[in-house]
Scaffold this active site. Structure first.
Site, PDB file in Angstrom:
ATOM      1  N   ARG A  77       0.865  -1.179   0.000  1.00 43.81           N
ATOM      2  CA  ARG A  77       0.000   0.000   0.000  1.00 43.81           C
ATOM      3  C   ARG A  77       0.900   1.226   0.000  1.00 43.81           C
ATOM      4  O   ARG A  77       1.820   1.338   0.816  1.00 43.81           O
ATOM      5  CB  ARG A  77      -0.874   0.048   1.248  1.00 43.81           C
ATOM      6  CG  ARG A  77      -1.822   1.242   1.229  1.00 43.81           C
ATOM      7  CD  ARG A  77      -2.498   1.421   2.555  1.00 43.81           C
ATOM      8  NE  ARG A  77      -1.597   2.042   3.493  1.00 43.81           N
ATOM      9  CZ  ARG A  77      -1.871   3.139   4.200  1.00 43.81           C
ATOM     10  NH1 ARG A  77      -3.041   3.740   4.060  1.00 43.81           N
ATOM     11  NH2 ARG A  77      -1.006   3.634   5.038  1.00 43.81           N
TER      12      ARG A  77
ATOM     13  N   HIS B 244      -7.726   6.115   2.162  1.00 44.83           N
ATOM     14  CA  HIS B 244      -8.497   4.913   2.524  1.00 44.83           C
ATOM     15  C   HIS B 244      -9.101   4.250   1.292  1.00 44.83           C
ATOM     16  O   HIS B 244     -10.099   3.534   1.367  1.00 44.83           O
ATOM     17  CB  HIS B 244      -9.637   5.247   3.521  1.00 44.83           C
ATOM     18  CG  HIS B 244      -9.170   5.426   4.929  1.00 44.83           C
ATOM     19  ND1 HIS B 244      -9.743   6.316   5.797  1.00 44.83           N
ATOM     20  CD2 HIS B 244      -8.169   4.830   5.625  1.00 44.83           C
ATOM     21  CE1 HIS B 244      -9.119   6.264   6.961  1.00 44.83           C
ATOM     22  NE2 HIS B 244      -8.156   5.391   6.877  1.00 44.83           N
TER      23      HIS B 244
ATOM     24  N   ARG C 231      -5.305  12.880  14.934  1.00 49.86           N
ATOM     25  CA  ARG C 231      -5.342  13.983  13.961  1.00 49.86           C
ATOM     26  C   ARG C 231      -6.583  14.838  14.190  1.00 49.86           C
ATOM     27  O   ARG C 231      -7.642  14.319  14.531  1.00 49.86           O
ATOM     28  CB  ARG C 231      -5.382  13.438  12.529  1.00 49.86           C
ATOM     29  CG  ARG C 231      -4.120  12.734  12.126  1.00 49.86           C
ATOM     30  CD  ARG C 231      -4.225  12.246  10.689  1.00 49.86           C
ATOM     31  NE  ARG C 231      -3.518  10.994  10.537  1.00 49.86           N
ATOM     32  CZ  ARG C 231      -3.877  10.014   9.724  1.00 49.86           C
ATOM     33  NH1 ARG C 231      -4.947  10.128   8.955  1.00 49.86           N
ATOM     34  NH2 ARG C 231      -3.172   8.915   9.654  1.00 49.86           N
TER      35      ARG C 231
END
Ligand code: ADP
Length: 401
Positions: free
Chosen positions: A98, A186, A247
């Site tokens: 990824r 995502h 975050r």
């Protein structure tokens, strides 16, 4: 016969999913329709107490031990050695990785070459929190497994073709030429969820107006219609949108100048604050973990406020995306919080009845599957995501080509 002998003839595909301080992996058997053999994670890379955990298949008992890995290179070397001891590296015929950011250029899964590595290094400033460590791991696997094709899968790809209105950031136009736009992340998770939704609910439902909520440590939502991303809450970096474990999500841009003047806060300190010290951790002052906060919410007002704020913001984004899509047919919860916390799902859906969202308490407490009431106009689902299988599929597909 031990596990190594049993699968010495197998054709294995390894999926690597690196985070800023973690390296997740999963090993699949290509000969058995990508059946998952083992998956695991090295967490807290860089600390003196990094943790290595793994489980057989999807649901085996978790085994873990502590180790010292100063950086992602050391973590990758450890993992390769461990995999070699347990399964034999020779059985691994492909590796997929990824990669958080594909910038404006990389959309399709791409074979890793020295040239690609160079180009991805150039993209590093786009996401300095994740890309450099992911690339370090990628380079280590590339070097240590010569001859084994490695595939880069981009987390931004799912959103690449969002309508331009959703891509534009309202900043001086010249920045667009430098690649400043909403990218969204995502994407591997959303790709998996859309495939699963098509499988379990049919193409018609998957092509209707869908909001996907990936609520984990990182949290985002995607508005999807016609099976395609129309908008998403993360932006140029994964720091935008919903409040997350550490975050902040969206903020007033005026804060940068205010904190620079009043606290002499420098850009890198601001960046650290909004990525590592904000969100659930920032509000609660105690934990970034939703389980801790739920356990403490009746005793600690700060924990309670963190949970309330998270649910409130999530509800707002669902409302916003229902407006963007012109209505809502399916709402999907996923990610660590979305998959495992009935109480958070219930609170997010509270007061969304005006949109046709009605959660059934018993179904909600049971988890994966449909959790909406029979008379709910919107179908609400809980779905377990699986980014690693998407990576493994892409890596084995590229192998065929
Ligand atoms: P990542 O984004 O790092 O992959 P996950 O998707 O695993 O993270 O999500 C981690 C989050 O899920 C943490 O905040 C954790 O508290 C939360 N979580 C996991 N299980 C539960 C649960 N049973 N109830 C509430 N929150 C949970």
């Amino acid at each position: 016969m031990n596990a190594k002998q049993q699968i010495s003839d197998a054709k294995l595909v390894l999926a690597i999913n690196g985070g800023s301080s973690s390296l997740k992996f999963a090993l699949f058997d290509k000969g058995r329709s990508l059946e998952r053999i083992i998956s695991g994670e090295i967490e807290r890379i860089g600390s003196t107490k990094a943790k290595f955990s793994y489980r057989d298949g999807s649901n085996g008992p978790q085994k873990k031990h502590y180790l010292v890995v100063p950086d992602h290179r050391a973590a990758a070397v450890f993992l390769l050695h461990w995999l070699d001891q347990h399964f034999g590296l020779r059985g691994i015929i492909a590796v997929g990785h990824r990669i958080v950011h594909g910038g404006n250029r990389f959309i399709e899964p791409t074979l890793v070459t020295s040239q690609l590595l160079k180009e991805l290094r150039r993209l590093s400033p786009f996401d300095p929190e994740h890309l450099p460590s992911e690339l370090t791991a990628l380079e280590t696997f590339h070097r240590q497994m010569p001859g084994v094709p490695q595939t880069a899968c981009f987390d931004t790809a799912f959103h690449y073709a969002m309508p331009r209105v959703a891509q534009i950031l309202p900043l001086p136009r010249r920045l667009q030429a430098r690649g400043v736009r909403r990218y969204g992340f995502h994407g591997l998770s959303y790709e998996y969820l859309m495939e699963e939704l098509t499988r379990v609910a049919g193409r018609k439902a998957a092509h209707s107006r869908v909001v996907l909520a990936h609520l984990g440590n990182g949290a985002s939502m995607a508005a999807v219609s016609g099976g395609k991303s129309q908008d998403t809450s993360m932006g140029f970096t994964p720091a935008a949108g919903l409040p997350m474990s550490t975050r902040s999500g969206d903020l007033d841009p005026g804060l940068i100048w205010y904190l620079a003047r009043t606290e002499k806060m420098l850009p890198h300190q601001f960046n650290k604050m909004v990525n590592e010290q904000s969100g659930l951790l920032g509000i609660s002052e105690t934990s970034s973990d939703m389980r801790d906060l739920l356990a403490r919410e009746t005793k600690d007002v700060r924990a309670a406020e963190a949970v309330v704020h998270f649910c409130y913001q999530a509800r707002k984004w669902i409302g916003a995306y229902a407006a963007a899509l012109g209505g809502l047919d399916t709402l999907v919860f996923s990610g660590g919080i979305g998959e495992n916390s009935p109480v958070i799902r219930e609170r997010i859906c509270e007061d969304l009845e005006f949109l046709g969202v009605k959660v059934n308490k018993a179904r909600n407490s049971r988890g994966p599957g449909i959790i909406s009431a029979r008379n709910s106009r919107v179908t609400v689902r809980v779905m377990r995501t699986d980014e690693e299988v998407v990576i493994a599929r892409a890596a084995s597909l590229l192998l065929k080509k």
